[in-house]
Motif scaffolding. Sequence first.
Motif, short mmCIF file in Angstrom:
data_model
loop_
_atom_site.label_atom_id
_atom_site.label_comp_id
_atom_site.label_asym_id
_atom_site.label_seq_id
_atom_site.Cartn_x
_atom_site.Cartn_y
_atom_site.Cartn_z
N GLY A 192 -1.15 -3.57 2.83
CA GLY A 192 -0.79 -2.19 3.12
C GLY A 192 -0.11 -1.54 1.94
N PRO A 193 1.18 -1.19 2.08
CA PRO A 193 1.89 -0.51 1.00
C PRO A 193 2.33 -1.48 -0.09
CG PRO A 193 3.38 -0.90 2.81
CD PRO A 193 2.02 -1.34 3.28
N TYR A 196 10.58 -7.99 5.32
CA TYR A 196 9.19 -7.57 5.31
C TYR A 196 8.26 -8.74 5.02
CZ TYR A 196 10.55 -2.71 5.56
OH TYR A 196 11.05 -1.51 5.98
N VAL A 238 -4.73 1.26 0.83
CA VAL A 238 -3.93 0.03 0.77
C VAL A 238 -4.03 -0.56 -0.63
CG1 VAL A 238 -4.21 -0.46 3.22
CG2 VAL A 238 -5.84 -1.43 1.59
N THR A 277 9.62 5.30 -4.77
CA THR A 277 9.56 6.45 -3.86
C THR A 277 8.95 7.68 -4.53
OG1 THR A 277 11.80 7.18 -4.45
CG2 THR A 277 11.59 5.61 -2.64
N LEU A 307 9.51 0.71 -0.34
CA LEU A 307 8.08 0.78 -0.13
C LEU A 307 7.48 1.99 -0.83
CD1 LEU A 307 9.09 -0.98 2.35
CD2 LEU A 307 7.11 -0.09 3.57
N HIS A 308 6.23 1.83 -1.28
CA HIS A 308 5.42 2.97 -1.68
C HIS A 308 4.19 3.00 -0.80
CE1 HIS A 308 3.86 6.12 -4.38
NE2 HIS A 308 2.68 5.62 -4.01
N GLU A 309 4.10 4.03 0.04
CA GLU A 309 2.93 4.23 0.90
C GLU A 309 1.92 5.08 0.14
OE1 GLU A 309 2.43 2.99 3.85
OE2 GLU A 309 4.40 2.51 4.74
N TYR A 310 0.68 4.61 0.06
CA TYR A 310 -0.33 5.30 -0.73
C TYR A 310 -1.05 6.40 0.05
CZ TYR A 310 0.28 1.65 -4.22
OH TYR A 310 0.81 0.80 -5.17
N LEU A 318 4.44 -4.79 9.48
CA LEU A 318 5.12 -4.99 8.20
C LEU A 318 6.42 -5.76 8.34
CD1 LEU A 318 4.42 -1.69 6.30
CD2 LEU A 318 3.82 -3.99 5.59
N SER A 350 -0.09 -6.37 6.25
CA SER A 350 -0.15 -5.44 7.38
C SER A 350 -0.81 -6.00 8.63
CB SER A 350 -0.90 -4.16 6.97
OG SER A 350 -2.24 -4.47 6.60
N GLU A 366 -2.86 7.76 4.07
CA GLU A 366 -3.72 7.34 5.17
C GLU A 366 -4.98 6.66 4.65
OE1 GLU A 366 -4.69 6.69 9.08
OE2 GLU A 366 -2.84 7.60 8.29
#
Length: 445
Positions: free
Chosen positions: A355-356, A309, A377, A420, A369-372, A338, A334, A374
Amino acid sequence: MENRYLEAGNYAPVSEEVSATDLPVTGELPRELNGRYLRIGPNPRGGVDPATHHWFRGAGMVHGIRLRDGRAEWYRSRFVESDQGAPNTNIVSHAGRLLTLIEAGKPPVEISPDLARMAVWDAEGALSRGFTAHPKVDPVTGEMHAMTYNPRFGEVRYVVLGADGRAKHTADIEVPDGPMVHDMALTESRVVILDLPVTFAAAKRRMRAGLLVSDLPFTWDDQHTPRLGVMPAGGTAGQVRWIEAPAGFVFHVLNAFDNADGSLTMDVVRYGQVFTHDVRGPSDTPPELARWTVDPARGTVKEELISDYRVEFPRVDPALTGRRHRYGWFAGFSAHGLKITDDVDRDPAGGFGTGPLIKVDTETGTTTLHEYGEGRVTMEPAFVPRPAATSEDDGWILSVVHDATVNRAELVVLDAADLTAAPVARVHLPTRVPFGFHGNWIADL
């Protein structure tokens, strides 16, 4: 002329200082988090030429969130002001002082815990020629090590400040071309100078040739050989061992440590090039996490990529600075996609973007990854260990998250061992926090 680092979305500066109390919280703030999360970045105040403005320029603005006993007591934003400039790059705590930092010629500006009072602090003159954005504190001795520089002089000045804030050691080390030395590496026994091909000399050559330049007086330099200077901690210029480094530029070092065979390991975020096509920001090539094994006896540097990444703004448990580590936390990069294998076009005009949140196990290469969500960031993370932690990742990750859907920011708290999982808590801020550089958790003493 458009300049995304000045005008686009969350890069645009905010015009007002803001204060708010009793901030709303989603989730439950850990009661052990008693202190301040402080973040800083450039926030130009007018009179800026979009044709030449560089993202790294502009008066600093500090953003602070006070946490205590499970509550978010206040948020404040304040411009840094002093008679010697307004540092915009980092904010750290040392010897009981909160210090706002910038490299290349300006001393720190001390700021009070309530962000109300500010004054230049130069360690009784030891920092009068300037400081650095990234000092390293040895967690055992409490000493702060720094590679400082000023383009007007032909050397890097190595400074060691004691735990009491007094200068214990300085050494001037000659370097050609006036390189940008944004970071350094510290191990238990050694320090490493990053002498890499972004220089003041190259900027002067481009300006004389009438090529596009920015108001940052540094640019990529094909004529400057990348190298590392390895020296004993507390050493002198005559003890530096210079070693040619892999091509590219490093803004940030995750961490470094000594090996039993006499070599040392540095985990760095390396760019192939910067400030060539995009002279106003660091978006020419994507950043990659690399492990450098530096062998001073052989004069070699071995490079190995340790994540699939693209990452930036690396952080490690501060208690492991200069010691062997396993985990690193990063903001995912990003602007180019990624994964390193992503088939995306390079678009320097698109600029730098995050991004994440990303956690990398440097021993196994496993990435989490931790996606926050839509339009959301992260900025740079900070790791805060849990009291009486039982493992290296036993603690929390704090970072400011920009939510483009509402144009405001949050301070988000994650479980550092399990990215996660849903956030532990989200502190809702009353305004947006522009994309900037560095932030730190400063615990109450």
